[in-house]
Motif scaffolding. Structure first.
Motif, PDB file in Angstrom:
ATOM      1  N   GLY A   1      10.243   8.524  -9.182  1.00  0.00           N
ATOM      2  CA  GLY A   1      10.319   7.221  -9.837  1.00  0.00           C
ATOM      3  C   GLY A   1       9.450   6.175  -9.171  1.00  0.00           C
ATOM      4  N   ALA A   2       9.223   5.114  -9.887  1.00  0.00           N
ATOM      5  CA  ALA A   2       8.345   4.042  -9.413  1.00  0.00           C
ATOM      6  C   ALA A   2       9.053   3.137  -8.411  1.00  0.00           C
ATOM      7  CB  ALA A   2       7.855   3.208 -10.593  1.00  0.00           C
ATOM      8  N   HIS A   3       8.298   2.664  -7.434  1.00  0.00           N
ATOM      9  CA  HIS A   3       8.799   1.594  -6.575  1.00  0.00           C
ATOM     10  C   HIS A   3       8.819   0.272  -7.348  1.00  0.00           C
ATOM     11  CE1 HIS A   3       7.225   4.539  -3.593  1.00  0.00           C
ATOM     12  NE2 HIS A   3       8.258   4.133  -2.870  1.00  0.00           N
ATOM     13  N   VAL A   4       7.770   0.091  -8.164  1.00  0.00           N
ATOM     14  CA  VAL A   4       7.631  -1.113  -8.984  1.00  0.00           C
ATOM     15  C   VAL A   4       7.177  -0.689 -10.373  1.00  0.00           C
ATOM     16  CG1 VAL A   4       6.337  -3.258  -9.355  1.00  0.00           C
ATOM     17  CG2 VAL A   4       7.077  -2.621  -7.043  1.00  0.00           C
ATOM     18  N   SER A   5       7.769  -1.275 -11.410  1.00  0.00           N
ATOM     19  CA  SER A   5       7.362  -0.972 -12.777  1.00  0.00           C
ATOM     20  C   SER A   5       7.295  -2.257 -13.580  1.00  0.00           C
ATOM     21  CB  SER A   5       8.354  -0.003 -13.422  1.00  0.00           C
ATOM     22  OG  SER A   5       7.896   0.424 -14.694  1.00  0.00           O
ATOM     23  N   LEU A   6       6.209  -2.432 -14.323  1.00  0.00           N
ATOM     24  CA  LEU A   6       6.003  -3.633 -15.135  1.00  0.00           C
ATOM     25  C   LEU A   6       6.059  -3.296 -16.616  1.00  0.00           C
ATOM     26  CD1 LEU A   6       4.231  -4.266 -12.413  1.00  0.00           C
ATOM     27  CD2 LEU A   6       3.234  -6.046 -13.849  1.00  0.00           C
ATOM     28  N   ASP A   7       6.805  -4.093 -17.366  1.00  0.00           N
ATOM     29  CA  ASP A   7       6.634  -4.092 -18.812  1.00  0.00           C
ATOM     30  C   ASP A   7       5.611  -5.171 -19.117  1.00  0.00           C
ATOM     31  OD1 ASP A   7       6.667  -4.149 -21.539  1.00  0.00           O
ATOM     32  OD2 ASP A   7       8.701  -4.931 -21.722  1.00  0.00           O
TER      33      ASP A   7
ATOM     34  N   GLU B   1       0.838  -1.199   0.000  1.00  0.00           N
ATOM     35  CA  GLU B   1       0.000   0.000   0.000  1.00  0.00           C
ATOM     36  C   GLU B   1       0.874   1.250   0.000  1.00  0.00           C
ATOM     37  OE1 GLU B   1      -3.636   2.003   2.643  1.00  0.00           O
ATOM     38  OE2 GLU B   1      -2.710   0.099   3.254  1.00  0.00           O
ATOM     39  N   GLY B   2       0.484   2.209  -0.842  1.00  0.00           N
ATOM     40  CA  GLY B   2       1.185   3.482  -0.902  1.00  0.00           C
ATOM     41  C   GLY B   2       2.313   3.545  -1.901  1.00  0.00           C
ATOM     42  N   GLN B   3       2.748   2.407  -2.426  1.00  0.00           N
ATOM     43  CA  GLN B   3       3.839   2.416  -3.401  1.00  0.00           C
ATOM     44  C   GLN B   3       3.353   2.930  -4.755  1.00  0.00           C
ATOM     45  OE1 GLN B   3       5.344  -1.682  -3.354  1.00  0.00           O
ATOM     46  NE2 GLN B   3       7.168  -0.960  -2.267  1.00  0.00           N
ATOM     47  N   TYR B   4       4.273   3.539  -5.495  1.00  0.00           N
ATOM     48  CA  TYR B   4       3.999   3.916  -6.878  1.00  0.00           C
ATOM     49  C   TYR B   4       4.299   2.720  -7.783  1.00  0.00           C
ATOM     50  CZ  TYR B   4       3.529   8.867  -5.697  1.00  0.00           C
ATOM     51  OH  TYR B   4       3.102  10.065  -5.186  1.00  0.00           O
ATOM     52  N   VAL B   5       3.296   2.308  -8.549  1.00  0.00           N
ATOM     53  CA  VAL B   5       3.440   1.202  -9.489  1.00  0.00           C
ATOM     54  C   VAL B   5       3.123   1.725 -10.885  1.00  0.00           C
ATOM     55  CG1 VAL B   5       2.557  -1.056 -10.204  1.00  0.00           C
ATOM     56  CG2 VAL B   5       2.826  -0.536  -7.764  1.00  0.00           C
TER      57      VAL B   5
ATOM     58  N   VAL C   1      21.176   0.170 -13.067  1.00  0.00           N
ATOM     59  CA  VAL C   1      20.825  -1.011 -12.270  1.00  0.00           C
ATOM     60  C   VAL C   1      21.832  -1.198 -11.133  1.00  0.00           C
ATOM     61  CG1 VAL C   1      20.638  -3.531 -12.313  1.00  0.00           C
ATOM     62  CG2 VAL C   1      19.647  -2.179 -14.177  1.00  0.00           C
ATOM     63  N   ILE C   2      23.132  -1.030 -11.437  1.00  0.00           N
ATOM     64  CA  ILE C   2      24.167  -1.222 -10.428  1.00  0.00           C
ATOM     65  C   ILE C   2      24.187  -0.067  -9.428  1.00  0.00           C
ATOM     66  CG2 ILE C   2      26.662  -1.405 -10.048  1.00  0.00           C
ATOM     67  CD1 ILE C   2      26.774  -2.673 -12.901  1.00  0.00           C
ATOM     68  N   ALA C   3      24.255   1.151  -9.936  1.00  0.00           N
ATOM     69  CA  ALA C   3      24.421   2.320  -9.070  1.00  0.00           C
ATOM     70  C   ALA C   3      23.231   2.527  -8.140  1.00  0.00           C
ATOM     71  CB  ALA C   3      24.643   3.568  -9.919  1.00  0.00           C
ATOM     72  N   GLU C   4      22.035   2.174  -8.603  1.00  0.00           N
ATOM     73  CA  GLU C   4      20.829   2.426  -7.809  1.00  0.00           C
ATOM     74  C   GLU C   4      20.219   1.154  -7.235  1.00  0.00           C
ATOM     75  OE1 GLU C   4      18.175   4.960  -9.973  1.00  0.00           O
ATOM     76  OE2 GLU C   4      19.725   6.472 -10.319  1.00  0.00           O
ATOM     77  N   GLU C   5      20.961   0.046  -7.342  1.00  0.00           N
ATOM     78  CA  GLU C   5      20.540  -1.241  -6.786  1.00  0.00           C
ATOM     79  C   GLU C   5      19.114  -1.609  -7.209  1.00  0.00           C
ATOM     80  OE1 GLU C   5      21.218  -1.530  -2.574  1.00  0.00           O
ATOM     81  OE2 GLU C   5      23.393  -1.643  -2.857  1.00  0.00           O
ATOM     82  N   LEU C   6      18.887  -1.556  -8.500  1.00  0.00           N
ATOM     83  CA  LEU C   6      17.584  -1.938  -9.042  1.00  0.00           C
ATOM     84  C   LEU C   6      17.477  -3.456  -9.143  1.00  0.00           C
ATOM     85  CD1 LEU C   6      17.316   0.681 -11.925  1.00  0.00           C
ATOM     86  CD2 LEU C   6      16.664   0.926  -9.520  1.00  0.00           C
TER      87      LEU C   6
ATOM     88  N   ILE D   1      12.557   0.027 -16.731  1.00  0.00           N
ATOM     89  CA  ILE D   1      13.730  -0.003 -15.846  1.00  0.00           C
ATOM     90  C   ILE D   1      14.204   1.411 -15.528  1.00  0.00           C
ATOM     91  CG2 ILE D   1      16.136  -0.756 -15.638  1.00  0.00           C
ATOM     92  CD1 ILE D   1      15.387  -3.089 -17.538  1.00  0.00           C
ATOM     93  N   ALA D   2      14.251   2.255 -16.555  1.00  0.00           N
ATOM     94  CA  ALA D   2      14.810   3.600 -16.395  1.00  0.00           C
ATOM     95  C   ALA D   2      13.928   4.514 -15.554  1.00  0.00           C
ATOM     96  CB  ALA D   2      15.049   4.223 -17.770  1.00  0.00           C
ATOM     97  N   ASN D   3      12.613   4.208 -15.435  1.00  0.00           N
ATOM     98  CA  ASN D   3      11.744   5.098 -14.662  1.00  0.00           C
ATOM     99  C   ASN D   3      11.616   4.714 -13.181  1.00  0.00           C
ATOM    100  OD1 ASN D   3       8.518   3.894 -15.999  1.00  0.00           O
ATOM    101  ND2 ASN D   3       9.738   3.042 -14.373  1.00  0.00           N
ATOM    102  N   LEU D   4      12.470   3.775 -12.736  1.00  0.00           N
ATOM    103  CA  LEU D   4      12.429   3.356 -11.338  1.00  0.00           C
ATOM    104  C   LEU D   4      13.151   4.354 -10.435  1.00  0.00           C
ATOM    105  CD1 LEU D   4      13.271  -0.433 -11.772  1.00  0.00           C
ATOM    106  CD2 LEU D   4      11.063   0.496 -11.027  1.00  0.00           C
ATOM    107  N   ARG D   5      12.717   4.421  -9.186  1.00  0.00           N
ATOM    108  CA  ARG D   5      13.488   5.131  -8.166  1.00  0.00           C
ATOM    109  C   ARG D   5      14.572   4.189  -7.643  1.00  0.00           C
ATOM    110  NH1 ARG D   5       9.966   7.340  -3.784  1.00  0.00           N
ATOM    111  NH2 ARG D   5       8.628   7.798  -5.577  1.00  0.00           N
ATOM    112  N   LYS D   6      15.458   4.688  -6.824  1.00  0.00           N
ATOM    113  CA  LYS D   6      16.520   3.851  -6.290  1.00  0.00           C
ATOM    114  C   LYS D   6      15.939   2.647  -5.556  1.00  0.00           C
ATOM    115  CE  LYS D   6      20.065   7.423  -5.887  1.00  0.00           C
ATOM    116  NZ  LYS D   6      20.970   8.185  -4.987  1.00  0.00           N
ATOM    117  N   ARG D   7      16.532   1.480  -5.798  1.00  0.00           N
ATOM    118  CA  ARG D   7      16.165   0.196  -5.215  1.00  0.00           C
ATOM    119  C   ARG D   7      14.768  -0.264  -5.655  1.00  0.00           C
ATOM    120  NH1 ARG D   7      16.703  -1.883  -0.513  1.00  0.00           N
ATOM    121  NH2 ARG D   7      18.379  -3.268  -1.150  1.00  0.00           N
ATOM    122  N   GLY D   8      14.324   0.272  -6.793  1.00  0.00           N
ATOM    123  CA  GLY D   8      13.046  -0.135  -7.348  1.00  0.00           C
ATOM    124  C   GLY D   8      13.116  -1.490  -8.041  1.00  0.00           C
ATOM    125  N   LYS D   9      11.936  -2.023  -8.382  1.00  0.00           N
ATOM    126  CA  LYS D   9      11.844  -3.341  -9.018  1.00  0.00           C
ATOM    127  C   LYS D   9      11.192  -3.235 -10.392  1.00  0.00           C
ATOM    128  CE  LYS D   9      11.144  -5.809  -4.622  1.00  0.00           C
ATOM    129  NZ  LYS D   9      10.205  -6.670  -3.855  1.00  0.00           N
TER     130      LYS D   9
END
Length: 346
Positions: A233-239, A165-169, A280-285, A251-259
């Motif tokens: 950015g999104a917490h979770v993003s689906l293609d 709840e509350g996450q940006y998807v 992906v590496i720098a932001e631990e996606l 992938i590119a629209n994620l916030r740090k440590r997003g999925k």
């Protein structure tokens, strides 16, 4: 029985009289009540799936009644109302015994590894492992929306992404899989942003709970737009579509440590897309694949539907006949229709 058949890839589809299927010792034959028209069927017709042998009957999202039972089936009987995942596990391989039937080493898929549900009857393998009994309160049309699109999105959102709840998807692509993801993520209390090129699909996404929508065809920079709306950015993003561009954007629209969850099938030139691996590496996606859902996981989903928390039937915008499917299937990649189409007349 009557079935929709194609004899060459990208060839003519026609309703033909063919032999009734016979169940394997561990399988059943189901009389089909309703079956979904899915873009995966289009991929099969195009020749993108190496498992398909011609001539072929497509169809993998279905609901119906058990008509014939193999001698080794113990958990089901003639007359049971059932559905089935589009990936059927064997029940005994290393993947299945670990609970991961959706990636079974010997999986069968109606409409791909053998003839599917665009017919009066369909054979289903490993019945005791894969059949799902339908509650009385869930009708055939609703059940036929589940087997591929809805359960795939359910597992992607609930089990793989673990949306809270509350996450940006963010959902890229609002076909059947994407709209399902919008419904499910919204039901969990997430703040959902839907992206597509079809105004009709975006309108449906909005009505299904999306807080905002983006028409990708009229937006110069989708990534910046997403980050602006989601405050970083999104917490979770689906293609949910399956293209090189939607995969990259997701992938590119994620916030740090997003999925990022890859749900849409990647075929042909899109099979090996460009990925911003530096980010992906720098932001631990996290990059996570999601492929269907196991039959034993269905009760959680069915209960949410029965309790009125999820409404997959909202996605159904049209029902058609088997004959009409012959012209509808080849157009699945034009993205001109809204919602989900079901075949309910055979």
């Amino acid at each position: 029985m009557r079935a929709l058949v194609y004899e060459k890839f990208q060839g003519t589809l026609a309703v033909q009289e063919v032999s009734d299927p016979i169940p394997k010792p561990d399988g059943v034959v189901v009389k089909v009540a309703a079956t979904g028209l899915c873009r995966s069927d289009w991929h099969g017709w195009m020749g993108h799936d190496p498992d398909i042998l011609l001539p072929h009957v497509p169809g993998h999202e279905l609901a119906g009644t058990v008509a014939t039972i193999g001698k080794n089936v113990t958990k089901f009987k003639i007359g049971d109302r059932v559905t089935v995942p589009f990936v059927c596990g064997c029940g005994i391989c290393r993947q299945c015994t670990s609970g991961n039937h959706q990636v079974c080493d010997r999986q069968s898929q109606p409409g791909f590894t053998h003839w599917g549900s665009f017919a009066e009857y369909v054979a289903l393998d490993y019945a005791d492992t894969n059949l799902v009994t339908l509650p009385q309160e869930i009708d055939d049309l609703t059940a036929a929306t589940l087997g591929c699109r809805f359960v795939t999105s359910f597992r992607a959102i609930v089990h793989q992404a673990k949306v809270m709840e509350g996450q940006y998807v963010v959902v890229h692509g609002c076909g059947g899989v994407g709209l399902s993801a919008v419904i499910i993520a919204s039901a969990l209390g997430a703040k959902v942003l839907a992206v597509d090129i079809n105004p009709g699909q975006l309108a449906l996404a909005k009505s299904f709970g999306a807080m905002a929508v983006i028409n990708a065809s009229g937006t110069k920079n989708i990534i910046d737009e997403v980050k602006d709306i989601t405050h970083g950015g999104a917490h979770v993003s689906l293609d949910a579509l399956g293209s090189a561009q939607t995969c990259f954007n997701s992938i590119a629209n994620l916030r740090k440590r997003g999925k990022h969850i890859q749900v849409g099938l990647m075929t042909e030139d899109h099979a090996h897309p460009k990925i911003p691996m530096d980010k992906v590496i720098a932001e631990e996606l996290e990059i996570i694949g999601s492929h269907g859902m196991q039959a034993f996981k269905y009760p959680e989903l069915l209960k949410m539907i029965s309790d009125g928390k999820l409404h997959p039937k909202k996605m159904i915008t049209k029902t058609i006949s088997l004959e009409e499917a012959a012209t509808a299937l080849p157009t699945m990649n034009t993205f001109t229709t809204a919602g989900v189409t079901l075949i309910d007349s055979f």
